[in-house]
Motif scaffolding. Structure first.
Motif, PDB file in Angstrom:
ATOM      1  N   UNK A  54       0.876  -1.163   0.000  1.00 31.27           N
ATOM      2  CA  UNK A  54       0.000   0.000   0.000  1.00 31.27           C
ATOM      3  C   UNK A  54       0.916   1.217   0.000  1.00 31.27           C
ATOM      4  N   UNK A  55       0.821   2.042  -1.025  1.00 28.12           N
ATOM      5  CA  UNK A  55       1.816   3.086  -1.257  1.00 28.12           C
ATOM      6  C   UNK A  55       1.251   4.478  -1.005  1.00 28.12           C
ATOM      7  N   UNK A  56       2.017   5.268  -0.253  1.00 22.52           N
ATOM      8  CA  UNK A  56       1.736   6.692  -0.101  1.00 22.52           C
ATOM      9  C   UNK A  56       2.728   7.417  -0.997  1.00 22.52           C
ATOM     10  N   UNK A  57       2.256   7.899  -2.132  1.00 17.40           N
ATOM     11  CA  UNK A  57       3.113   8.525  -3.143  1.00 17.40           C
ATOM     12  C   UNK A  57       3.138  10.027  -2.920  1.00 17.40           C
ATOM     13  N   UNK A  58       4.324  10.579  -2.651  1.00 16.39           N
ATOM     14  CA  UNK A  58       4.423  11.996  -2.323  1.00 16.39           C
ATOM     15  C   UNK A  58       5.389  12.725  -3.250  1.00 16.39           C
ATOM     16  N   UNK A  59       5.074  13.968  -3.497  1.00 23.73           N
ATOM     17  CA  UNK A  59       5.953  14.878  -4.233  1.00 23.73           C
ATOM     18  C   UNK A  59       5.397  16.278  -4.043  1.00 23.73           C
ATOM     19  N   UNK A  60       6.073  17.254  -4.586  1.00 21.92           N
ATOM     20  CA  UNK A  60       5.636  18.637  -4.409  1.00 21.92           C
ATOM     21  C   UNK A  60       4.417  18.964  -5.251  1.00 21.92           C
ATOM     22  N   UNK A  61       4.122  18.130  -6.272  1.00 20.15           N
ATOM     23  CA  UNK A  61       3.018  18.385  -7.200  1.00 20.15           C
ATOM     24  C   UNK A  61       2.213  17.103  -7.403  1.00 20.15           C
ATOM     25  N   UNK A  62       1.028  17.037  -6.804  1.00 21.00           N
ATOM     26  CA  UNK A  62       0.191  15.838  -6.909  1.00 21.00           C
ATOM     27  C   UNK A  62      -0.239  15.568  -8.349  1.00 21.00           C
ATOM     28  N   UNK A  63      -0.548  16.622  -9.094  1.00 21.25           N
ATOM     29  CA  UNK A  63      -0.975  16.435 -10.485  1.00 21.25           C
ATOM     30  C   UNK A  63       0.104  15.742 -11.293  1.00 21.25           C
ATOM     31  N   UNK A  64       1.346  16.113 -11.056  1.00 24.34           N
ATOM     32  CA  UNK A  64       2.450  15.497 -11.797  1.00 24.34           C
ATOM     33  C   UNK A  64       2.626  14.033 -11.402  1.00 24.34           C
ATOM     34  N   UNK A  65       2.420  13.718 -10.131  1.00 26.73           N
ATOM     35  CA  UNK A  65       2.482  12.311  -9.705  1.00 26.73           C
ATOM     36  C   UNK A  65       1.465  11.505 -10.498  1.00 26.73           C
ATOM     37  N   UNK A  66       0.243  11.982 -10.535  1.00 22.58           N
ATOM     38  CA  UNK A  66      -0.826  11.248 -11.201  1.00 22.58           C
ATOM     39  C   UNK A  66      -0.568  11.120 -12.698  1.00 22.58           C
ATOM     40  N   UNK A  67      -0.026  12.172 -13.311  1.00 15.92           N
ATOM     41  CA  UNK A  67       0.299  12.113 -14.740  1.00 15.92           C
ATOM     42  C   UNK A  67       1.356  11.047 -15.006  1.00 15.92           C
ATOM     43  N   UNK A  68       2.400  11.029 -14.193  1.00 12.67           N
ATOM     44  CA  UNK A  68       3.476  10.055 -14.381  1.00 12.67           C
ATOM     45  C   UNK A  68       2.982   8.628 -14.164  1.00 12.67           C
ATOM     46  N   UNK A  69       2.170   8.425 -13.142  1.00  9.82           N
ATOM     47  CA  UNK A  69       1.690   7.087 -12.839  1.00  9.82           C
ATOM     48  C   UNK A  69       0.717   6.584 -13.897  1.00  9.82           C
ATOM     49  N   UNK A  70      -0.092   7.469 -14.424  1.00 11.60           N
ATOM     50  CA  UNK A  70      -1.037   7.064 -15.469  1.00 11.60           C
ATOM     51  C   UNK A  70      -0.297   6.614 -16.721  1.00 11.60           C
ATOM     52  N   UNK A  71       0.856   7.226 -17.006  1.00 17.98           N
ATOM     53  CA  UNK A  71       1.687   6.801 -18.141  1.00 17.98           C
ATOM     54  C   UNK A  71       2.148   5.355 -17.959  1.00 17.98           C
ATOM     55  N   UNK A  96       9.750  18.207   0.489  1.00 21.94           N
ATOM     56  CA  UNK A  96      10.786  17.642   1.355  1.00 21.94           C
ATOM     57  C   UNK A  96      11.732  18.706   1.905  1.00 21.94           C
ATOM     58  N   UNK A  97      11.608  19.944   1.409  1.00 25.23           N
ATOM     59  CA  UNK A  97      12.439  21.040   1.906  1.00 25.23           C
ATOM     60  C   UNK A  97      11.755  21.810   3.040  1.00 25.23           C
ATOM     61  N   UNK A  98      10.511  21.460   3.323  1.00 25.03           N
ATOM     62  CA  UNK A  98       9.737  22.138   4.369  1.00 25.03           C
ATOM     63  C   UNK A  98       9.751  21.268   5.620  1.00 25.03           C
ATOM     64  N   UNK A  99      10.584  21.663   6.594  1.00 24.77           N
ATOM     65  CA  UNK A  99      10.786  20.794   7.763  1.00 24.77           C
ATOM     66  C   UNK A  99       9.506  20.580   8.556  1.00 24.77           C
ATOM     67  N   UNK A 148      14.281  13.535   6.041  1.00 23.21           N
ATOM     68  CA  UNK A 148      13.400  12.379   5.872  1.00 23.21           C
ATOM     69  C   UNK A 148      13.879  11.196   6.718  1.00 23.21           C
ATOM     70  N   UNK A 149      15.192  10.970   6.718  1.00 21.37           N
ATOM     71  CA  UNK A 149      15.741   9.867   7.513  1.00 21.37           C
ATOM     72  C   UNK A 149      15.518  10.118   9.002  1.00 21.37           C
ATOM     73  N   UNK A 150      15.749  11.350   9.423  1.00 26.94           N
ATOM     74  CA  UNK A 150      15.543  11.726  10.830  1.00 26.94           C
ATOM     75  C   UNK A 150      14.097  11.509  11.255  1.00 26.94           C
ATOM     76  N   UNK A 151      13.160  11.916  10.415  1.00 22.67           N
ATOM     77  CA  UNK A 151      11.752  11.805  10.781  1.00 22.67           C
ATOM     78  C   UNK A 151      11.255  10.358  10.720  1.00 22.67           C
ATOM     79  N   UNK A 152      11.857   9.558   9.858  1.00 20.76           N
ATOM     80  CA  UNK A 152      11.562   8.121   9.887  1.00 20.76           C
ATOM     81  C   UNK A 152      12.009   7.527  11.217  1.00 20.76           C
ATOM     82  N   UNK A 153      13.199   7.938  11.672  1.00 21.32           N
ATOM     83  CA  UNK A 153      13.707   7.450  12.956  1.00 21.32           C
ATOM     84  C   UNK A 153      12.812   7.900  14.106  1.00 21.32           C
ATOM     85  N   UNK A 154      12.376   9.155  14.065  1.00 21.05           N
ATOM     86  CA  UNK A 154      11.500   9.677  15.114  1.00 21.05           C
ATOM     87  C   UNK A 154      10.165   8.927  15.120  1.00 21.05           C
TER      88      UNK A 154
END
Length: 256
Positions: free
Chosen positions: A33-50, A67-70, A123-129
């Motif tokens: 079960x995948x949580x797909x994340x990026x800065x632009x949801x529309x672009x995620x969906x476009x890429x996955x539909x391809x 990922x730059x927003x702590x 991301x690694x730090x927050x996974x650990x937390x």
């Protein structure tokens, strides 16, 4: 398809990218079960539909994540009820990224290192937390590179306008050590952090480069993004339960 990741919840950062979108597609086929994340949801969906992915499926959850927003990253991990794995395919960089060595400005170098390496740390730090809070098994896979392992083979760039950015080498080698650091710091066998270091991935590079690159391999040459998925799936699965702090190189012999 083998359901090796059946019922595992996996976050993929950078899911709109060339590799990230392919990772999402393949993890779904392995039962995750995948949580797909990026800065632009529309672009995620476009890429996955391809790739033929049904983004309306209950097995995939598309979310915006910078990922730059702590604070956004912290809030994201705090919002998760269950998490078994995380794959960081994000690749933030500025407009000056990719300059030749003597043309790299110090401010630009620092900016790129701060964005790419800094976000990998976060991301690694927050996974650990998250693990420290939930105490359930969690496998983190960071993407490094062959150029985090060996010095560049600059001859493959001859007769092209391309180069191997110095920032990339600094970042990818450091990501390997941050991964080891996090694994050692937490010191619990249920929390694992590993890296996968691919060779060059086909993405419209000049034929001269592709040919020169192939001459350094055992015949495969440039990889397809799908070639990198196997080691990622392995590290997310229970087959690798006691592997942590390691770096798996996928390069058809390029670094030999």
């Amino acid at each position: 398809m083998n359901r090796l990741l059946e019922n595992k919840v996996v976050v993929v950062a950078g899911a709109a990218g060339l590799l990230g979108s392919r990772v999402v597609e393949q993890l779904l086929q392995y039962g995750a079960q995948v949580i797909a994340t990026d800065i632009d949801c529309d672009r995620i969906e476009q890429q996955l539909k391809k790739l033929g992915v049904d983004t309306a499926s209950t097995d995939i959850n598309v979310q915006t994540l910078n990922v730059l927003d702590k604070q956004a990253v912290r809030t994201f991990f705090q919002s998760l009820d269950s998490l078994d794995g995380a794959v960081n395919c994000s690749y933030p960089r500025n407009k000056n990224y990719g300059a030749h060595f003597y043309d790299v400005d110090l401010d630009s170098f620092n900016d790129n290192v701060a964005m790419h390496l800094g976000s990998a740390f976060l991301l690694t730090q927050q996974c650990a937390a998250y693990f420290e809070k939930k105490r359930q098994p969690l496998s983190v896979v960071n993407m490094s590179s062959i150029y985090g392992v060996v010095a560049p083979k600059f001859d493959v760039y001859n007769d092209t306008s391309m180069t191997m950015p110095v920032e990339y080498a600094a970042i990818k080698s450091a990501i390997q050590h941050i991964s080891r650091y996090a694994a050692a710091y937490v010191g619990n066998s249920q929390f694992r952090v590993n890296c996968v270091s691919p060779g060059g991935i086909l993405d419209g590079q000049p034929s001269e480069f592709v040919s020169a690159y192939q001459s350094h391999t055992h015949g495969k040459g440039m990889l397809n993004s799908k070639d990198v998925i196997g080691p990622i799936v392995y590290l997310l699965s229970d087959l690798s339960n006691h592997i942590t702090g390691q770096n798996l190189v996928v390069d058809d012999g390029f670094t030999l």
